[in-house]
Design a protein around this motif. Structure first.
Motif, PDB file in Angstrom:
ATOM      1  N   GLY A 131       0.817  -1.218   0.000  1.00 37.18           N
ATOM      2  CA  GLY A 131       0.000   0.000   0.000  1.00 37.18           C
ATOM      3  C   GLY A 131       0.843   1.256   0.000  1.00 37.18           C
ATOM      4  N   VAL A 132       0.356   2.275   0.698  1.00 40.18           N
ATOM      5  CA  VAL A 132       0.944   3.614   0.657  1.00 40.18           C
ATOM      6  C   VAL A 132       2.411   3.581   1.108  1.00 40.18           C
ATOM      7  CG1 VAL A 132       0.737   5.970   1.552  1.00 40.18           C
ATOM      8  CG2 VAL A 132      -1.322   4.606   1.171  1.00 40.18           C
ATOM      9  N   ASP A 133       2.688   2.830   2.159  1.00 40.27           N
ATOM     10  CA  ASP A 133       4.038   2.857   2.723  1.00 40.27           C
ATOM     11  C   ASP A 133       5.075   2.319   1.732  1.00 40.27           C
ATOM     12  OD1 ASP A 133       5.819   3.451   4.803  1.00 40.27           O
ATOM     13  OD2 ASP A 133       5.936   1.316   5.300  1.00 40.27           O
ATOM     14  N   ALA A 134       4.781   1.160   1.133  1.00 38.46           N
ATOM     15  CA  ALA A 134       5.730   0.585   0.172  1.00 38.46           C
ATOM     16  C   ALA A 134       5.854   1.494  -1.052  1.00 38.46           C
ATOM     17  CB  ALA A 134       5.265  -0.805  -0.250  1.00 38.46           C
ATOM     18  N   LEU A 191      -7.180   4.076  -2.301  1.00 34.41           N
ATOM     19  CA  LEU A 191      -5.785   3.681  -2.071  1.00 34.41           C
ATOM     20  C   LEU A 191      -4.853   4.379  -3.077  1.00 34.41           C
ATOM     21  CD1 LEU A 191      -3.672   1.947  -0.652  1.00 34.41           C
ATOM     22  CD2 LEU A 191      -4.298   0.039  -2.151  1.00 34.41           C
ATOM     23  N   ALA A 192      -5.287   4.402  -4.334  1.00 31.03           N
ATOM     24  CA  ALA A 192      -4.459   5.047  -5.366  1.00 31.03           C
ATOM     25  C   ALA A 192      -4.261   6.520  -5.022  1.00 31.03           C
ATOM     26  CB  ALA A 192      -5.128   4.895  -6.737  1.00 31.03           C
ATOM     27  N   ASN A 193      -5.306   7.167  -4.534  1.00 31.42           N
ATOM     28  CA  ASN A 193      -5.217   8.584  -4.197  1.00 31.42           C
ATOM     29  C   ASN A 193      -4.214   8.821  -3.066  1.00 31.42           C
ATOM     30  OD1 ASN A 193      -6.197  11.264  -4.656  1.00 31.42           O
ATOM     31  ND2 ASN A 193      -7.079  11.140  -2.599  1.00 31.42           N
ATOM     32  N   GLU A 194      -4.313   8.000  -2.033  1.00 30.49           N
ATOM     33  CA  GLU A 194      -3.407   8.186  -0.884  1.00 30.49           C
ATOM     34  C   GLU A 194      -1.966   7.849  -1.275  1.00 30.49           C
ATOM     35  OE1 GLU A 194      -4.339   9.764   1.883  1.00 30.49           O
ATOM     36  OE2 GLU A 194      -6.227   9.940   0.794  1.00 30.49           O
ATOM     37  N   ALA A 195      -1.790   6.784  -2.061  1.00 27.39           N
ATOM     38  CA  ALA A 195      -0.433   6.431  -2.514  1.00 27.39           C
ATOM     39  C   ALA A 195       0.112   7.559  -3.389  1.00 27.39           C
ATOM     40  CB  ALA A 195      -0.468   5.112  -3.289  1.00 27.39           C
ATOM     41  N   ALA A 196      -0.734   8.077  -4.293  1.00 30.12           N
ATOM     42  CA  ALA A 196      -0.301   9.142  -5.203  1.00 30.12           C
ATOM     43  C   ALA A 196       0.159  10.375  -4.427  1.00 30.12           C
ATOM     44  CB  ALA A 196      -1.447   9.504  -6.150  1.00 30.12           C
ATOM     45  N   LYS A 197      -0.623  10.765  -3.417  1.00 28.86           N
ATOM     46  CA  LYS A 197      -0.257  11.954  -2.628  1.00 28.86           C
ATOM     47  C   LYS A 197       1.123  11.766  -1.998  1.00 28.86           C
ATOM     48  CE  LYS A 197      -3.286  12.877   0.549  1.00 28.86           C
ATOM     49  NZ  LYS A 197      -4.455  12.591   1.400  1.00 28.86           N
ATOM     50  N   ALA A 198       1.307  10.615  -1.356  1.00 25.73           N
ATOM     51  CA  ALA A 198       2.579  10.378  -0.653  1.00 25.73           C
ATOM     52  C   ALA A 198       3.737  10.280  -1.639  1.00 25.73           C
ATOM     53  CB  ALA A 198       2.466   9.101   0.188  1.00 25.73           C
ATOM     54  N   MET A 199       3.511   9.613  -2.766  1.00 24.28           N
ATOM     55  CA  MET A 199       4.593   9.469  -3.757  1.00 24.28           C
ATOM     56  C   MET A 199       4.999  10.832  -4.301  1.00 24.28           C
ATOM     57  SD  MET A 199       3.023   6.110  -5.662  1.00 24.28           S
ATOM     58  CE  MET A 199       4.259   5.738  -6.908  1.00 24.28           C
ATOM     59  N   MET A 228     -13.472   5.098  -9.595  1.00 26.58           N
ATOM     60  CA  MET A 228     -12.105   5.242  -9.052  1.00 26.58           C
ATOM     61  C   MET A 228     -11.554   6.647  -9.324  1.00 26.58           C
ATOM     62  SD  MET A 228      -9.233   4.953 -11.149  1.00 26.58           S
ATOM     63  CE  MET A 228      -8.953   4.685 -12.902  1.00 26.58           C
ATOM     64  N   LEU A 229     -11.926   7.215 -10.484  1.00 29.46           N
ATOM     65  CA  LEU A 229     -11.440   8.573 -10.764  1.00 29.46           C
ATOM     66  C   LEU A 229     -12.099   9.608  -9.853  1.00 29.46           C
ATOM     67  CD1 LEU A 229     -11.036   8.689 -14.641  1.00 29.46           C
ATOM     68  CD2 LEU A 229      -9.235   8.678 -12.910  1.00 29.46           C
ATOM     69  N   ASP A 230     -13.300   9.317  -9.436  1.00 29.51           N
ATOM     70  CA  ASP A 230     -13.955  10.201  -8.483  1.00 29.51           C
ATOM     71  C   ASP A 230     -13.104  10.344  -7.220  1.00 29.51           C
ATOM     72  OD1 ASP A 230     -16.145  11.739  -8.604  1.00 29.51           O
ATOM     73  OD2 ASP A 230     -17.517  10.295  -7.692  1.00 29.51           O
ATOM     74  N   GLU A 231     -12.373   9.282  -6.890  1.00 31.17           N
ATOM     75  CA  GLU A 231     -11.538   9.298  -5.676  1.00 31.17           C
ATOM     76  C   GLU A 231     -10.162   9.920  -5.910  1.00 31.17           C
ATOM     77  OE1 GLU A 231     -12.734   8.308  -2.775  1.00 31.17           O
ATOM     78  OE2 GLU A 231     -14.610   7.565  -3.629  1.00 31.17           O
ATOM     79  N   CYS A 232      -9.605   9.723  -7.131  1.00 30.18           N
ATOM     80  CA  CYS A 232      -8.176  10.076  -7.269  1.00 30.18           C
ATOM     81  C   CYS A 232      -7.859  11.049  -8.405  1.00 30.18           C
ATOM     82  CB  CYS A 232      -7.331   8.803  -7.404  1.00 30.18           C
ATOM     83  SG  CYS A 232      -7.651   7.865  -8.898  1.00 30.18           S
ATOM     84  N   TYR A 233      -8.866  11.584  -9.073  1.00 28.32           N
ATOM     85  CA  TYR A 233      -8.648  12.424 -10.265  1.00 28.32           C
ATOM     86  C   TYR A 233      -7.558  13.481 -10.045  1.00 28.32           C
ATOM     87  CZ  TYR A 233      -9.867  15.067 -14.491  1.00 28.32           C
ATOM     88  OH  TYR A 233      -9.817  15.693 -15.717  1.00 28.32           O
ATOM     89  N   GLU A 234      -7.639  14.182  -8.940  1.00 30.05           N
ATOM     90  CA  GLU A 234      -6.760  15.346  -8.728  1.00 30.05           C
ATOM     91  C   GLU A 234      -5.282  14.957  -8.614  1.00 30.05           C
ATOM     92  OE1 GLU A 234      -9.561  14.778  -7.129  1.00 30.05           O
ATOM     93  OE2 GLU A 234     -10.836  16.550  -7.395  1.00 30.05           O
ATOM     94  N   ASN A 235      -5.016  13.730  -8.176  1.00 32.37           N
ATOM     95  CA  ASN A 235      -3.624  13.371  -7.879  1.00 32.37           C
ATOM     96  C   ASN A 235      -2.975  12.436  -8.899  1.00 32.37           C
ATOM     97  OD1 ASN A 235      -3.105  14.856  -5.430  1.00 32.37           O
ATOM     98  ND2 ASN A 235      -4.752  13.596  -4.565  1.00 32.37           N
ATOM     99  N   VAL A 236      -3.698  12.100  -9.975  1.00 32.80           N
ATOM    100  CA  VAL A 236      -3.087  11.236 -10.984  1.00 32.80           C
ATOM    101  C   VAL A 236      -3.025  11.986 -12.309  1.00 32.80           C
ATOM    102  CG1 VAL A 236      -3.946   9.161  -9.822  1.00 32.80           C
ATOM    103  CG2 VAL A 236      -5.245  10.099 -11.744  1.00 32.80           C
ATOM    104  N   ASP A 237      -2.227  11.443 -13.246  1.00 36.93           N
ATOM    105  CA  ASP A 237      -2.019  12.131 -14.513  1.00 36.93           C
ATOM    106  C   ASP A 237      -2.546  11.366 -15.718  1.00 36.93           C
ATOM    107  OD1 ASP A 237      -0.206  14.314 -13.381  1.00 36.93           O
ATOM    108  OD2 ASP A 237       0.724  12.478 -12.658  1.00 36.93           O
ATOM    109  N   TYR A 238      -2.593  10.053 -15.602  1.00 36.23           N
ATOM    110  CA  TYR A 238      -3.042   9.215 -16.718  1.00 36.23           C
ATOM    111  C   TYR A 238      -3.940   8.106 -16.182  1.00 36.23           C
ATOM    112  CZ  TYR A 238       1.164  11.235 -18.811  1.00 36.23           C
ATOM    113  OH  TYR A 238       2.126  12.106 -19.254  1.00 36.23           O
TER     114      TYR A 238
END
Ligand code: AHR
Length: 503
Positions: A131-134, A191-199, A228-238
């Motif tokens: 997850g986010v940590d790895a 999960l993708a949103n939180e991982a994206a923010k931390a990365m 899924m995009l509703d959750e992570c749109y702002e923090n991903v690019d593709y």
């Protein structure tokens, strides 16, 4: 002879072709790594165990980026297993491919191979069992200059400078029940949103790809992307797309028309991205990463037998599709489709690169050779850069089992900075040549430099170690240029590259 027309204008463009449209993929799967790029003791292996004959074939493809280390594999992978002294790296059961992963090739080794192959890494993080940590840790290990535990560990492991990996995938095919750690769209999106923010907090310069549907045919297609995009749109690019085609019913006209399905898939995902963006009043537009695409079906039965006999062995010969001539034609049409959507498809990775559903095949201890599908990919990668022009193709059409009004002739065109134009064209007609007339008056005086043709009388013809050039490009007729109008013959069942230079 059938007649087709290609109309284009130098000012009428789709957009810049992102070089990453000609990317590829290497997964820890089958003989992609072990026996593919890496085979210590092979006569052509270098001091690190990398096969120079494979590197040479990869370099000819001019592959800008290679997705790594999976695929399904990544959803059970611990990136930490792949660093540090080789003899201390753990052997793990790979639950994606029922193989034992020895971790002999890991992040440092793959980065070294990528430098030799003149390509960049697109690194996938595990959002299946991890997850986010790895995810944030591997970014720190790979990209942080120094002065933190993980960046210093990288330096102690022999890599002083950061690897500088710019492109990252947030997991793989998380919509698929076969995936280790399969998730619902909302679970994955969060999960993708939180991982994206931390990365991105670790390295704000990176670009991130959210996992879209693993196929257009998934029941969840559409709702997966929206939720899924509703959750992570702002923090991903593709957003990623994956698609494989097959011809198990041996229906060539249908098979060759599959690029129409590809086009609908792309347009559907673009529409969903824009709908979610619009709902969110977002300024940013998401682009598409078609990070797995190919023909895949020839090896399906063989793989079942391999697993019956050999489960858990290392480097099982899995997914070793032997590609025929009709596969190369469909690959050509798929590349044409990517070029026609070059405004939104910015990354595409043919899956995969070596041995595993791949343009390059090797024999352990033996030769490396180009499969039929190598050729259209190489032509598009070498000549299809610059600006994608918006061509209008007028062609007679045919109906088949799954599609209506399939154009016999499909084409795309690119223009480089010097005004040189390359036309890529497929003639899907099984028996008739097509006379293509191209109006070039908007380009000034032009000259046909080269017409490359890929054709074989037998759609099932393949390349083998013994006959590596059974299906290989030849030089075609240059056609007739008259007052800015080119007339050129596209042979029945052929892939064509027409290179025009500005005089
Ligand atoms: O490329 C082979 C496999 O196809 C990949 O591991 C997976 O992502 C897809 O289902």
């Amino acid at each position: 002879m059938k007649k087709a027309k290609l109309i284009m204008d130098r000012d009428f463009s789709i957009g810049k072709v992102d070089p990453r449209l000609y990317g590829s993929f290497i997964e820890h799967l089958g003989r992609a790594v072990y026996g593919g790029i890496y085979e210590p003791g092979h006569p052509k292996a270098d001091e690190e165990g990398f096969r120079q004959d494979v590197i040479d074939l990869v370099r000819r493809l001019q592959v800008p980026v290679v997705r790594y280390p999976g695929g399904n594999f990544v959803s059970g992978f611990n990136w930490e297993d792949s660093i540090g002294p080789k003899e201390q790296r753990p052997k793990r059961l790979d639950l994606a491919w029922f193989t034992t992963e020895t971790n002999e090739v890991g992040l440092h080794e793959f980065a070294s191979w990528a430098r030799k192959a003149n390509t960049q890494i697109m690194y996938a993080v595990n959002l299946g069992t991890r997850g986010v940590d790895a995810a944030r840790s591997v970014v720190e290990y790979a990209n942080h200059p120094s002065g933190s535990y993980l960046s210093d560990l990288r330096q102690r492991n022999g890599q002083k400078d950061p690897f500088g990996i710019k492109l990252w995938c947030l997991g793989n095919e998380m919509d698929g029940p076969w995936q280790i750690g399969h998730k619902t769209a909302v679970e994955y999106g969060r999960l993708a949103n939180e991982a994206a923010k931390a990365m991105k907090w670790v390295d704000p310069t990176i670009e991130l790809v959210a996992s879209g549907s693993s196929a257009y045919t998934m029941k969840t297609f559409g709702s997966w992307e929206m939720e899924m995009l509703d959750e992570c749109y702002e923090n991903v690019d593709y957003v990623s797309l994956h698609r494989y085609y097959g011809n198990p019913s041996n229906n060539t006209p249908d098979f060759l028309a599959r690029s129409m399905d590809l086009d609908s898939f792309i347009r559907g995902v673009v529409a969903i991205c824009d709908a979610v963006g619009s709902k969110k009043h977002a300024k940013k537009k998401l682009n598409l990463s078609f990070d797995e695409w190919n023909v895949w079906y020839h090896s399906n039965e063989q793989d079942k037998e391999i697993w019956k006999q050999d489960k858990w062995n290392r480097a099982l010969p899995l997914l070793e599709d032997v590609y025929n001539f009709e596969d190369a034609l469909l690959i050509g049409s798929m590349l044409i489709t990517f070029l026609k959507n070059a405004d939104r498809v910015k990354i595409a990775c043919m899956a995969q690169l070596v041995n595993v559903i791949a343009p390059i095949m090797t024999r352990n201890g033996g030769a490396a050779w180009a499969q039929t599908i190598y050729w259209p990919l190489m032509h598009a990668s070498v000549y299809g850069r610059g600006t994608a022009l918006r061509p209008i193709v007028e062609s007679p059409v045919y109906d088949c089992t799954d599609y209506e009004a399939v154009p016999y002739v499909d084409a795309a065109a690119t223009m480089d900075e010097e005004g040189n134009v390359t036309i890529f064209a497929v003639n899907r007609d099984l028996g008739e040549d097509a006379l293509l007339s191209v109006d070039l008056r908007a380009f000034g005086e032009m000259k046909v430099e080269e017409h490359i043709v890929l054709h074989h009388d037998d759609v099932k013809a393949v390349n083998t170690e013994e006959k590596p050039e059974e299906v290989a490009p030849v030089t075609g007729e240059k056609g007739q240029m008259d007052g800015g109008k080119l007339e050129i013959v596209l042979p029945a069942l052929s892939w064509n590259v027409i290179r025009l230079s500005a005089k």
